[in-house]
Scaffold this motif. Structure first.
Motif, PDB file in Angstrom:
ATOM      1  N   ASP A  86       4.639   4.282  11.042  1.00 29.21           N
ATOM      2  CA  ASP A  86       4.980   3.720   9.733  1.00 29.21           C
ATOM      3  C   ASP A  86       4.137   2.506   9.372  1.00 29.21           C
ATOM      4  OD1 ASP A  86       6.813   5.712   9.384  1.00 29.21           O
ATOM      5  OD2 ASP A  86       8.589   4.470   9.737  1.00 29.21           O
ATOM      6  N   ILE A  87       3.823   1.638  10.335  1.00 25.09           N
ATOM      7  CA  ILE A  87       2.986   0.483   9.965  1.00 25.09           C
ATOM      8  C   ILE A  87       1.562   0.948   9.661  1.00 25.09           C
ATOM      9  CG2 ILE A  87       4.368  -1.225  11.215  1.00 25.09           C
ATOM     10  CD1 ILE A  87       2.090  -1.361  13.308  1.00 25.09           C
ATOM     11  N   ARG A  88       1.112   1.982  10.350  1.00 25.98           N
ATOM     12  CA  ARG A  88      -0.229   2.503  10.054  1.00 25.98           C
ATOM     13  C   ARG A  88      -0.239   3.206   8.688  1.00 25.98           C
ATOM     14  NH1 ARG A  88      -3.246   4.838  15.324  1.00 25.98           N
ATOM     15  NH2 ARG A  88      -5.013   4.132  14.080  1.00 25.98           N
ATOM     16  N   ALA A  89       0.857   3.902   8.375  1.00 25.26           N
ATOM     17  CA  ALA A  89       0.945   4.572   7.073  1.00 25.26           C
ATOM     18  C   ALA A  89       0.982   3.545   5.943  1.00 25.26           C
ATOM     19  CB  ALA A  89       2.188   5.455   7.020  1.00 25.26           C
ATOM     20  N   ALA A  90       1.742   2.461   6.131  1.00 22.76           N
ATOM     21  CA  ALA A  90       1.822   1.418   5.106  1.00 22.76           C
ATOM     22  C   ALA A  90       0.457   0.773   4.895  1.00 22.76           C
ATOM     23  CB  ALA A  90       2.851   0.361   5.504  1.00 22.76           C
ATOM     24  N   ALA A  91      -0.254   0.532   5.988  1.00 23.44           N
ATOM     25  CA  ALA A  91      -1.591  -0.065   5.886  1.00 23.44           C
ATOM     26  C   ALA A  91      -2.580   0.906   5.260  1.00 23.44           C
ATOM     27  CB  ALA A  91      -2.075  -0.498   7.265  1.00 23.44           C
ATOM     28  N   GLY A  92      -2.300   2.198   5.379  1.00 24.82           N
ATOM     29  CA  GLY A  92      -3.209   3.204   4.835  1.00 24.82           C
ATOM     30  C   GLY A  92      -2.936   3.585   3.400  1.00 24.82           C
ATOM     31  N   GLU A  93      -1.823   3.091   2.843  1.00 24.91           N
ATOM     32  CA  GLU A  93      -1.430   3.477   1.478  1.00 24.91           C
ATOM     33  C   GLU A  93      -2.414   3.001   0.418  1.00 24.91           C
ATOM     34  OE1 GLU A  93       3.441   3.807   1.313  1.00 24.91           O
ATOM     35  OE2 GLU A  93       2.457   1.978   0.694  1.00 24.91           O
ATOM     36  N   VAL A  94      -2.913   1.804   0.594  1.00 23.12           N
ATOM     37  CA  VAL A  94      -3.739   1.185  -0.451  1.00 23.12           C
ATOM     38  C   VAL A  94      -5.206   1.292  -0.063  1.00 23.12           C
ATOM     39  CG1 VAL A  94      -4.142  -0.906  -1.785  1.00 23.12           C
ATOM     40  CG2 VAL A  94      -1.839  -0.389  -0.964  1.00 23.12           C
ATOM     41  N   ASP A  95      -5.977   1.960  -0.897  1.00 22.28           N
ATOM     42  CA  ASP A  95      -7.376   2.258  -0.573  1.00 22.28           C
ATOM     43  C   ASP A  95      -8.203   1.023  -0.268  1.00 22.28           C
ATOM     44  OD1 ASP A  95      -7.190   5.082  -0.918  1.00 22.28           O
ATOM     45  OD2 ASP A  95      -7.132   4.780  -3.073  1.00 22.28           O
ATOM     46  N   ILE A  96      -7.989  -0.046  -1.032  1.00 21.87           N
ATOM     47  CA  ILE A  96      -8.806  -1.247  -0.875  1.00 21.87           C
ATOM     48  C   ILE A  96      -8.690  -1.816   0.534  1.00 21.87           C
ATOM     49  CG2 ILE A  96      -7.069  -2.916  -1.679  1.00 21.87           C
ATOM     50  CD1 ILE A  96     -10.720  -2.978  -2.763  1.00 21.87           C
ATOM     51  N   TYR A  97      -7.521  -1.652   1.167  1.00 23.17           N
ATOM     52  CA  TYR A  97      -7.321  -2.199   2.507  1.00 23.17           C
ATOM     53  C   TYR A  97      -8.018  -1.381   3.583  1.00 23.17           C
ATOM     54  CZ  TYR A  97      -4.233  -5.772   0.858  1.00 23.17           C
ATOM     55  OH  TYR A  97      -3.740  -6.867   0.202  1.00 23.17           O
ATOM     56  N   ASN A  98      -8.562  -0.271   3.182  1.00 16.85           N
ATOM     57  CA  ASN A  98      -9.309   0.568   4.116  1.00 16.85           C
ATOM     58  C   ASN A  98     -10.756   0.744   3.676  1.00 16.85           C
ATOM     59  OD1 ASN A  98      -7.027   1.732   6.000  1.00 16.85           O
ATOM     60  ND2 ASN A  98      -6.207   1.725   3.917  1.00 16.85           N
ATOM     61  N   LEU A  99     -11.146  -0.062   2.673  1.00 10.63           N
ATOM     62  CA  LEU A  99     -12.497  -0.017   2.116  1.00 10.63           C
ATOM     63  C   LEU A  99     -12.877   1.415   1.723  1.00 10.63           C
ATOM     64  CD1 LEU A  99     -14.333  -2.580   4.431  1.00 10.63           C
ATOM     65  CD2 LEU A  99     -13.519  -2.920   2.080  1.00 10.63           C
ATOM     66  N   ARG A 100     -11.909   2.098   1.098  1.00 12.86           N
ATOM     67  CA  ARG A 100     -12.161   3.422   0.539  1.00 12.86           C
ATOM     68  C   ARG A 100     -12.403   3.293  -0.957  1.00 12.86           C
ATOM     69  NH1 ARG A 100      -7.255   5.126   3.676  1.00 12.86           N
ATOM     70  NH2 ARG A 100      -6.143   4.919   1.691  1.00 12.86           N
ATOM     71  N   THR A 101     -13.070   4.274  -1.530  1.00 14.12           N
ATOM     72  CA  THR A 101     -13.261   4.302  -2.975  1.00 14.12           C
ATOM     73  C   THR A 101     -11.893   4.192  -3.642  1.00 14.12           C
ATOM     74  OG1 THR A 101     -15.223   5.671  -2.763  1.00 14.12           O
ATOM     75  CG2 THR A 101     -14.136   5.630  -4.914  1.00 14.12           C
ATOM     76  N   PRO A 102     -11.674   3.180  -4.443  1.00 14.97           N
ATOM     77  CA  PRO A 102     -10.315   2.910  -4.913  1.00 14.97           C
ATOM     78  C   PRO A 102      -9.778   3.938  -5.898  1.00 14.97           C
ATOM     79  CG  PRO A 102     -11.723   0.986  -5.125  1.00 14.97           C
ATOM     80  CD  PRO A 102     -12.608   2.153  -4.871  1.00 14.97           C
ATOM     81  N   ILE A 103      -8.790   4.658  -5.443  1.00 17.44           N
ATOM     82  CA  ILE A 103      -7.956   5.457  -6.341  1.00 17.44           C
ATOM     83  C   ILE A 103      -6.681   4.634  -6.560  1.00 17.44           C
ATOM     84  CG2 ILE A 103      -6.656   7.597  -6.611  1.00 17.44           C
ATOM     85  CD1 ILE A 103      -8.765   8.857  -4.679  1.00 17.44           C
ATOM     86  N   ASN A 104      -6.218   4.034  -5.458  1.00 20.99           N
ATOM     87  CA  ASN A 104      -5.038   3.182  -5.514  1.00 20.99           C
ATOM     88  C   ASN A 104      -5.366   1.863  -4.835  1.00 20.99           C
ATOM     89  OD1 ASN A 104      -2.537   1.942  -5.306  1.00 20.99           O
ATOM     90  ND2 ASN A 104      -1.843   3.260  -3.635  1.00 20.99           N
ATOM     91  N   TYR A 105      -5.736   0.845  -5.635  1.00 21.46           N
ATOM     92  CA  TYR A 105      -5.919  -0.471  -5.037  1.00 21.46           C
ATOM     93  C   TYR A 105      -4.913  -1.478  -5.590  1.00 21.46           C
ATOM     94  CZ  TYR A 105      -8.645  -1.838  -9.221  1.00 21.46           C
ATOM     95  OH  TYR A 105      -9.062  -2.109 -10.495  1.00 21.46           O
ATOM     96  N   ASP A 106      -3.964  -0.995  -6.340  1.00 22.32           N
ATOM     97  CA  ASP A 106      -2.902  -1.844  -6.875  1.00 22.32           C
ATOM     98  C   ASP A 106      -1.717  -1.770  -5.921  1.00 22.32           C
ATOM     99  OD1 ASP A 106      -0.885  -3.065  -8.293  1.00 22.32           O
ATOM    100  OD2 ASP A 106      -1.535  -2.254 -10.220  1.00 22.32           O
ATOM    101  N   ILE A 107      -1.378  -2.901  -5.291  1.00 27.41           N
ATOM    102  CA  ILE A 107      -0.311  -2.868  -4.293  1.00 27.41           C
ATOM    103  C   ILE A 107       1.043  -2.526  -4.904  1.00 27.41           C
ATOM    104  CG2 ILE A 107      -1.489  -4.570  -2.854  1.00 27.41           C
ATOM    105  CD1 ILE A 107       0.871  -6.489  -3.696  1.00 27.41           C
ATOM    106  N   ARG A 108       1.146  -2.598  -6.222  1.00 24.55           N
ATOM    107  CA  ARG A 108       2.426  -2.247  -6.842  1.00 24.55           C
ATOM    108  C   ARG A 108       2.766  -0.779  -6.641  1.00 24.55           C
ATOM    109  NH1 ARG A 108       1.340  -3.913 -12.771  1.00 24.55           N
ATOM    110  NH2 ARG A 108      -0.667  -3.015 -12.148  1.00 24.55           N
ATOM    111  N   ASN A 109       1.783   0.025  -6.277  1.00 30.29           N
ATOM    112  CA  ASN A 109       2.025   1.447  -6.015  1.00 30.29           C
ATOM    113  C   ASN A 109       2.446   1.701  -4.564  1.00 30.29           C
ATOM    114  OD1 ASN A 109       1.229   2.182  -8.650  1.00 30.29           O
ATOM    115  ND2 ASN A 109      -0.920   2.026  -8.065  1.00 30.29           N
ATOM    116  N   SER A 110       2.540   0.649  -3.775  1.00 31.84           N
ATOM    117  CA  SER A 110       2.899   0.808  -2.371  1.00 31.84           C
ATOM    118  C   SER A 110       4.415   0.926  -2.215  1.00 31.84           C
ATOM    119  CB  SER A 110       2.393  -0.395  -1.562  1.00 31.84           C
ATOM    120  OG  SER A 110       2.876  -0.344  -0.250  1.00 31.84           O
ATOM    121  N   LYS A 111       4.860   1.991  -1.577  1.00 32.75           N
ATOM    122  CA  LYS A 111       6.293   2.199  -1.346  1.00 32.75           C
ATOM    123  C   LYS A 111       6.876   1.101  -0.466  1.00 32.75           C
ATOM    124  CE  LYS A 111       5.714   7.241  -1.549  1.00 32.75           C
ATOM    125  NZ  LYS A 111       5.745   8.487  -0.759  1.00 32.75           N
TER     126      LYS A 111
END
Length: 498
Positions: free
Chosen positions: A132-157
């Motif tokens: 679960d902590i890895r999933a939470a850290a993986g939710e937001v693209d910016i935190y994984n330096l991925r091309t941002p589809i979701n970089y707004d933390i408001r979309n994080s469950k």
């Protein structure tokens, strides 16, 4: 005009320096204004005798090859200039809870195995927690330096879930609950408000890998300034931004405490939002928006002891040590002033050429701003004997608690200095000395969220108050802020290819 820039950045903390580097690299003419004599914010260090103490950035995470901070600092051009020491693989954190010590090892698999060895009957809970902590850290693209589809933390469950409530939901074992929550000093966690999002990202960040900065965190600020200036940027210290200047609705300049005025097309504030809005007339902002920002609660502050020891009397610890007086890792953030201190964090700085002993020790514990409020309006030299006596009394109490576990410290103190919430207020620039900026509340995540864009068209925020504090949160927030000036996808691609 020499004082005309494309972008002025207020505050030379980590986020401000990172934005200055990124935007300077993109061709903008950038100027950073810093009120203190030194740059760095919480990166600042200070010398006491032969000891170099850090004011806030004691250790960093996710710096192994290929991990997020490693990639970021390679892009910033300072990775190979840093002096780093990897912390103990088998336990970079040691937690004394109820008189029993537990360790956090580096690496998720190693962490999982260690927790299961402590709590074999809780294997399923431990496995779920790591997932679960890895999933939470993986939710937001910016935190994984991925091309941002979701970089707004408001979309994080995980933003609308409480850390304390989440941990209780996966196990009824109160000891395991405490061990999994034991890093909460790193975000001033509270049972009532802290989101699982914050907990998960902080824990994941350090479990990935943990490092100390040899000879202090000042080196980070020094390297950033060197690189910014090499690109043609300007970094000015002793320049306290006092007042914004407007032309109709557009921000055009900032006046500093010494009467100088600097002009720019756009502005980034790396200081606390309340202090930023205090630099303009109230009528510039919609009342509801201004009131929301000005009334946001900040995290609790800290009292610190910075101890110089007799030579070769205390071992160097390649881990951090935490101890609670009660069998509950959450209660210390809401401590009883009559029983203070009820918790301590102990850190031995890494020093080049000496892995065996540490002649320097930092000890921190929680402290509420209310305890020093009577001296809040006075300059340090005006606070008088009462303040000095009060600090000395608190220092002795904290030293007594630390010596209950490490008696060799008290027996070998050469000298010490103490820091209080007023110290943090003055150095870090939070209105009441909060350690980690604005307090997040999972019950009302949007009310405690600060957007990089402000209601002033050419004023933006960056730093620990925007999203998440610490090196990870501040660095990735800097990317989001810079995404208002340049193509964020292209920026992330450049970082990954650096």
């Amino acid at each position: 005009m020499d004082s005309k820039y494309d972008i002025i950045i207020i505050g030379a903390g980590l986020g401000g320096l990172e934005c200055a580097y990124i935007l300077g690299k993109k061709g903008y003419k950038v100027c950073v204004l810093e009120k203190n004599p030194k740059t760095g914010g919480t990166l600042q260090g200070f010398q006491r005798g032969s000891c170099e103490f850090s004011s806030g950035m004691h250790y960093i995470g996710s710096f192994d090859d290929g991990q997020v901070m490693n990639r970021m600092f390679r892009y910033f051009g300072i990775l190979n200039k840093l002096k780093l020491k990897r912390m103990d693989e088998d336990g970079f954190e040691v937690f004394n809870i109820g008189g029993i010590e537990y360790k956090y090892p580096i690496g998720h698999q190693h962490f999982k195995e260690q927790m299961i060895s402590y709590f074999p009957e809780e294997k399923k809970a431990v496995e779920k927690y790591v997932l679960d902590i890895r999933a939470a850290a993986g939710e937001v693209d910016i935190y994984n330096l991925r091309t941002p589809i979701n970089y707004d933390i408001r979309n994080s469950k995980s933003l609308t879930m409480g850390a304390y409530e989440y941990i209780r939901s996966i196990t009824g074992n109160t000891t395991l609950q405490n061990v999994l929550a034991a890093q909460n000093f790193n975000y001033a966690g509270t049972k009532e408000t802290s989101p699982f999002y914050t907990h998960a990202l902080i824990n994941n960040y350090y479990i990935n890998s943990a490092y100390k900065l040899i000879d202090g965190s000042d080196q980070l600020a020094v390297r950033f300034v060197e690189n910014i200036e090499e690109q043609g940027g300007t970094v000015l210290t002793g320049k306290k931004a006092n007042r914004f200047i407007f032309n109709d609705k557009l921000l055009t300049g900032v006046e500093t405490a010494d009467g100088e005025t600097f002009f720019a097309e756009r502005f980034i504030s790396n200081i606390h939002p309340a202090l930023t809005f205090g630099m303009m007339d109230e009528s510039r902002l919609r009342k509801s928006y201004r009131n929301r920002i000005m009334n946001l609660k900040n995290t609790i502050s800290a009292f610190g002891l910075h101890i110089q020891l007799e030579k070769d009397t205390f071992p160097y610890l390649n881990y951090n040590y935490h101890q609670w007086q009660k069998d509950d890792v959450w209660y210390a953030s809401g401590y009883d002033p009559e029983k203070w201190p009820e918790y301590f964090f102990l850190f031995t700085p890494a020093k080049a050429g000496n892995d065996r002993y540490s002649d320097c020790v930092t000890v921190l514990t929680y402290m509420k701003y209310e305890e020093v409020e009577r001296w809040a309006g006075l300059l340090p030299h005006e606070r008088g004997r009462d303040y000095k006596n009060w600090k000395a009394e608190k220092a002795e109490k904290l030293l007594e608690l630390v010596s209950s576990r490490f008696p060799e410290i008290k027996n070998n103190v050469k000298d010490y200095s103490a820091s209080t919430p007023l110290t943090l207020r003055d150095y870090i620039g939070t209105p009441d000395g909060g350690m980690y900026g604005i307090m997040r509340d999972y019950h009302k995540p949007m009310e405690t969220y600060v957007f990089p864009k402000t209601k002033i068209p050419n004023l933006f925020f960056t730093g620990q108050n925007v999203n998440l504090h610490g090196m990870l949160g501040v660095s990735l927030t800097a990317l989001v802020t810079c995404g208002e000036f340049t193509d964020l996808n292209e920026l992330i691609k450049e970082i990954n290819e650096a």
